[in-house]
Design a protein around this motif. Structure first.
Motif, short mmCIF file in Angstrom:
data_model
loop_
_atom_site.label_atom_id
_atom_site.label_comp_id
_atom_site.label_asym_id
_atom_site.label_seq_id
_atom_site.Cartn_x
_atom_site.Cartn_y
_atom_site.Cartn_z
N SER A 126 0.83 -1.21 0.00
CA SER A 126 0.00 0.00 0.00
C SER A 126 0.86 1.26 0.00
N ALA A 127 0.32 2.33 -0.55
CA ALA A 127 1.03 3.61 -0.61
C ALA A 127 1.44 4.06 0.79
N GLY A 128 2.70 4.47 0.94
CA GLY A 128 3.23 4.88 2.23
C GLY A 128 3.96 3.78 2.96
N GLY A 129 3.74 2.52 2.56
CA GLY A 129 4.48 1.41 3.14
C GLY A 129 5.92 1.42 2.62
N PHE A 130 6.79 0.69 3.28
CA PHE A 130 8.19 0.68 2.84
C PHE A 130 8.77 -0.72 2.86
N VAL A 131 9.83 -0.89 2.07
CA VAL A 131 10.62 -2.12 2.08
C VAL A 131 12.08 -1.74 2.25
N THR A 132 12.83 -2.60 2.92
CA THR A 132 14.26 -2.34 3.13
C THR A 132 15.01 -3.65 3.29
N ASN A 133 16.28 -3.65 2.91
CA ASN A 133 17.13 -4.81 3.17
C ASN A 133 18.01 -4.56 4.39
N HIS A 134 17.74 -3.43 5.09
CA HIS A 134 18.44 -3.05 6.33
C HIS A 134 19.91 -2.72 6.12
N LYS A 135 20.35 -2.65 4.86
CA LYS A 135 21.77 -2.38 4.60
C LYS A 135 21.98 -1.25 3.58
N THR A 136 21.29 -1.35 2.44
CA THR A 136 21.60 -0.42 1.35
C THR A 136 20.41 0.34 0.80
N HIS A 137 19.18 -0.11 1.08
CA HIS A 137 18.05 0.63 0.51
C HIS A 137 16.84 0.68 1.43
N LEU A 138 16.12 1.79 1.28
CA LEU A 138 14.84 2.03 1.95
C LEU A 138 13.93 2.63 0.89
N LYS A 139 12.85 1.89 0.56
CA LYS A 139 11.97 2.30 -0.52
C LYS A 139 10.55 2.48 0.00
N PHE A 140 9.98 3.67 -0.27
CA PHE A 140 8.59 3.94 0.10
C PHE A 140 7.71 3.78 -1.13
N ALA A 141 6.58 3.14 -0.94
CA ALA A 141 5.66 2.92 -2.06
C ALA A 141 4.80 4.14 -2.30
N ALA A 142 4.77 4.61 -3.54
CA ALA A 142 3.83 5.64 -3.97
C ALA A 142 2.73 4.95 -4.78
N ARG A 143 1.89 5.74 -5.47
CA ARG A 143 0.76 5.15 -6.19
C ARG A 143 1.23 4.18 -7.27
N ASP A 144 2.31 4.53 -7.97
CA ASP A 144 2.71 3.71 -9.11
C ASP A 144 4.22 3.50 -9.18
N GLY A 145 4.83 3.31 -8.01
CA GLY A 145 6.26 3.04 -8.00
C GLY A 145 6.87 3.30 -6.64
N PHE A 146 8.18 3.10 -6.56
CA PHE A 146 8.91 3.29 -5.30
C PHE A 146 9.75 4.56 -5.31
N ILE A 147 9.76 5.23 -4.19
CA ILE A 147 10.72 6.31 -3.91
C ILE A 147 11.89 5.67 -3.16
N CYS A 148 13.08 5.73 -3.74
CA CYS A 148 14.26 5.11 -3.15
C CYS A 148 15.09 6.20 -2.47
N VAL A 149 15.04 6.23 -1.17
CA VAL A 149 15.66 7.31 -0.41
C VAL A 149 17.18 7.16 -0.40
N THR A 150 17.89 8.28 -0.64
CA THR A 150 19.36 8.24 -0.63
C THR A 150 19.98 9.19 0.39
N ASP A 151 19.23 10.21 0.82
CA ASP A 151 19.77 11.25 1.69
C ASP A 151 18.65 11.71 2.61
N LEU A 152 18.81 11.56 3.93
CA LEU A 152 17.69 11.75 4.83
C LEU A 152 18.13 12.16 6.23
N GLN A 153 17.14 12.51 7.04
CA GLN A 153 17.41 12.87 8.44
C GLN A 153 16.20 12.51 9.29
N LEU A 154 16.41 11.64 10.25
CA LEU A 154 15.37 11.27 11.19
C LEU A 154 15.38 12.24 12.36
#
Length: 305
Positions: free
Chosen positions: A260-288
Motif C-alpha cells: 500500500s502507498a506509504g508502506g516501505f521495504v528495506t534490506n536493512h543495509k543499502t536501501h529504503l523504498k517507500f511505495a507511492a501510487r505507481d512506484g517506489f521512492i528510493c531514499v538516498t539522503d535523509l534525516q530522522l
C-alpha cells in the motif's frame, strides 16, 4: 548612475558582487534588521549585510519601510536607480523614489511563478525550463514591465538548492546587463505577455509546513519532484517509527509495488523504498528527527526498522 541595492539572502549577494565588479556605483545597501537565530537566540546578520560591511558599503536596516527616518536616509543617498533582489515588498514611496525607477530580479520566467518561492515551485511542478527576469517594479507584486529574461533548461534531477545556485549566477549576470542597459537607454521595456489560451498561469506562494508533508498516494514522479523541490530547505517529510523523517534526495522506480502507498521495504543495509501510487521512492539522503542528516547506508546501520 548612483545605485541603491536592496536584498537579504545569499542569492542577492551574487548580484551585489557582480554589480560592484562591473564598476557600478553602489551608494547604499538596504537589508533586513538583525534577527535572533538558533538555540541561543544570538543576533544573526543577513548575508547581504555581511557582504556590505566587509566591502565598506553604506548600510540601512529599516524595521519598517515607511518609517520617516528611513525615507529621509534613503532620499539623502540621491540614487538614480534602485535594484531589488530577494527583498521585501516595497511601498510606493520607496520604489517610486529614484528618477530611473526601481528594477527587480526574479527567479522565474514571468509572468509564470510570481511569488516568494519560484525556484521551489518550478521543480515541484516538474517544469522543463525556467529562468530569470528583470523588470520595473509597480504596485502589484511581480507584475511590472519586463526588461530582460534568460532561460535555463532543467535536468529533471536537480534539487531546489542546485537550481538556486544556477539561477543566482545567471541572475547576477542578467542584472548587470539590465543596469548597463538602463544606464545607456538600451532596453526594450514591455508589458508581461498574456498567456495563450489554455496555458495555465502558475503561482509561487510561500512554502508552509503542510506543503512539505509527502502524500504517497500521488504518482511516484510527483512525489520525487516534491522531494527535489523542497531540498535542502525546508525539506519534504514523512513519518517513520512515529518520528519525522526528512528526505533530501531520492531516486524513483516506476511500476507495481505490491504494497500500500506509504508502506516501505528495506534490506536493512543499502536501501529504503517507500511505495507511492505507481512506484517506489528510493531514499538516498535523509534525516530522522533527533539525528543528523546522513546517507542511506549510514542511516540503516544506526536504526532498527
Amino acid at each position: 548612475m548612483r545605485i541603491v541595492f536592496m536584498g537579504t539572502p545569499a542569492f542577492a549577494v551574487a548580484s551585489l558582487d557582480a554589480l560592484i565588479t562591473a564598476g557600478c556605483d553602489i551608494v547604499g545597501v538596504v537589508t533586513a534588521p538583525d534577527k535572533p537565530a538558533g538555540r541561543g537566540k544570538k543576533l544573526s546578520e543577513s548575508a547581504v549585510k555581511q557582504y556590505a560591511v566587509a566591502n565598506g558599503l553604506k548600510l540601512l536596516q529599516p524595521v519598517k519601510l515607511k518609517d520617516p527616518e528611513f525615507i529621509a536616509s534613503l532620499k539623502a543617498l540621491k540614487a538614480d536607480l534602485q535594484v531589488v533582489v530577494a527583498f521585501r515588498m516595497l511601498p510606493e514611496v520607496v520604489w517610486n523614489m529614484p528618477p530611473k525607477g526601481t528594477i527587480n530580479l526574479h527567479a522565474s520566467l514571468l509572468p509564470q511563478y510570481r511569488g516568494a518561492a519560484p525556484i521551489n515551485w518550478a521543480i515541484i511542478n516538474g517544469e522543463k525550463e525556467t529562468g530569470v527576469t528583470t523588470f520595473f517594479l509597480k504596485h502589484e507584486i511581480d507584475t511590472g514591465d519586463i526588461l530582460f529574461t534568460e532561460k535555463v533548461t532543467l535536468t529533471g534531477t536537480e534539487t531546489a538548492g542546485e537550481l538556486h545556485d544556477r539561477l543566482m549566477q545567471k541572475g547576477a549576470g542578467l542584472l548587470v546587463k539590465t543596469v548597463k542597459g538602463v544606464e545607456g537607454g538600451k532596453y526594450n521595456e514591455h508589458p508581461q505577455e498574456q498567456l495563450a489560451e489554455g496555458v495555465e498561469l502558475k503561482h509561487a506562494p510561500k512554502i508552509f509546513k503542510e506543503d512539505c508533508l509527502i502524500d504517497f498516494n500521488q504518482p511516484v514522479e510527483q512525489v520525487y519532484n516534491l522531494i527535489r523541490g523542497l531540498s535542502p530547505s525546508p525539506a519534504a517529510f514523512t513519518m517513520l517509527n512515529d518520528k519525522v523523517l526528512k528526505i533530501y534526495n531520492a531516486t524513483y522506480e516506476p511500476g507495481e509495488t505490491g504494497i500500500s502507498a506509504g508502506g516501505f521495504v528495506t534490506n536493512h543495509k543499502t536501501h529504503l523504498k517507500f511505495a507511492a501510487r505507481d512506484g517506489f521512492i528510493c531514499v538516498t539522503d535523509l534525516q530522522l528527527e533527533g539525528k543528523k542528516r546522513m546517507g542511506i547506508e549510514e542511516f540503516l546501520r544506526g536504526v532498527r526498522l
